[in-house]
Write a protein that holds these residues in place. Structure first.
Motif, PDB file in Angstrom:
ATOM      1  N   MET A  49       0.817  -1.210   0.000  1.00 13.31           N
ATOM      2  CA  MET A  49       0.000   0.000   0.000  1.00 13.31           C
ATOM      3  C   MET A  49       0.849   1.259   0.000  1.00 13.31           C
ATOM      4  N   TYR A  81      -6.047   1.109  -4.921  1.00 12.43           N
ATOM      5  CA  TYR A  81      -7.122   0.892  -3.940  1.00 12.43           C
ATOM      6  C   TYR A  81      -8.239   1.915  -4.139  1.00 12.43           C
ATOM      7  N   GLY A 139      -6.478  -4.094   1.559  1.00 13.43           N
ATOM      8  CA  GLY A 139      -5.069  -3.854   1.282  1.00 13.43           C
ATOM      9  C   GLY A 139      -4.201  -4.441   2.374  1.00 13.43           C
ATOM     10  N   ARG A 152      -9.526   3.412   4.828  1.00  8.10           N
ATOM     11  CA  ARG A 152      -9.278   2.274   3.947  1.00  8.10           C
ATOM     12  C   ARG A 152      -9.207   0.982   4.758  1.00  8.10           C
TER      13      ARG A 152
END
Length: 236
Positions: A105, A113, A125, A141
């Protein structure tokens, strides 16, 4: 002896064999701080100690360069020394109902993403940096701490709904290991990666990825797409 000592010491603190192996390799070379001590306490031994420190770096540097490959080859033997209980950060991981998995990431993984999230809400992720994973979580996220280059990570991974994996790891070894392990575990979905060099793209495909795109080529395509999608100016 120093490397072996650190390996078993780290296993005693419930780390997995891979974490202990990589850490012990990083600590195998002699400390240059010892030269400072020797210059005061053992001045007559300063030169041989300096040579020993230099030689230890010569030995440890190539070992650390290929540390992931070495562990992958001897993982089964080294894993036998693990304890039954593991550190909380090294427990098996389930990705739940996630359908898309992004490994790594950094900037590329984050951009991927955010784009996928517009079309597929069930995604996750993974990143090997706990601080980075926490930062992504705070930004909303679905990112968790996990090391995709860790062989033991794959043995504890549960991903029943995943149909696509994006390999956005920063190094080529990590991408190769991830692609091989996914196929070894029977994953039949789509695997895509990016890389800077065409020869690495070929290696990634051979490891099991469906496609590996050249980063700079895709950057050019993305820039050109902004022009193609731009509204044509009126003649006036």
């Amino acid at each position: 002896m120093k490397g072996l000592l650190f390996f078993f010491l780290l296993l005693a603190f419930r780390l997995r064999a891979r974490s202990g192996f990589l850490s012990s390799l990083a600590l195998t070379n002699y400390s240059e701080f010892g030269l400072i001590v020797a210059s005061v306490a053992l001045p007559d031994w300063l030169v041989p100690l300096a040579i020993s420190v230099a030689i230890s770096f010569v030995i440890s540097a190539p070992l650390n360069r290929f540390a992931h490959v070495i562990f992958e080859r001897y993982a089964s033997g080294l894993s036998r020394f693990e304890g039954q209980k593991h550190h909380p950060d090294e427990q098996p991981l389930s990705v739940g109902n996630s359908r898309v998995l992004i490994m790594g990431m950094g900037r590329t993984g984050t951009a991927a993403y955010d784009w996928v999230a517009k079309h597929e809400p069930d995604l996750m992720g993974l990143d090997s940096d706990p601080a980075k994973a926490l930062k992504h979580q705070r930004e909303g996220r679905n990112v968790v701490f996990a090391d995709a280059e860790d062989a033991s990570f794959w043995h504890g991974l549960h991903m029943p709904e995943v149909h696509s994996v994006i390999l956005a790891l920063g190094d080529i070894e990590g991408k190769l290991i991830a692609a091989r392990m996914l196929r070894k575990l029977g994953f039949r979905g789509y695997i895509v990666a990016h890389t800077m060099y065409s020869d690495e793209a070929h290696q990634i495909r051979e490891a099991g990825a469906n496609e590996a795109y050249l980063t700079m080529d895709e950057t050019g395509v993305a820039l050109a797409s902004h022009i193609m999608h731009r509204a044509e100016p009126s003649p006036d």
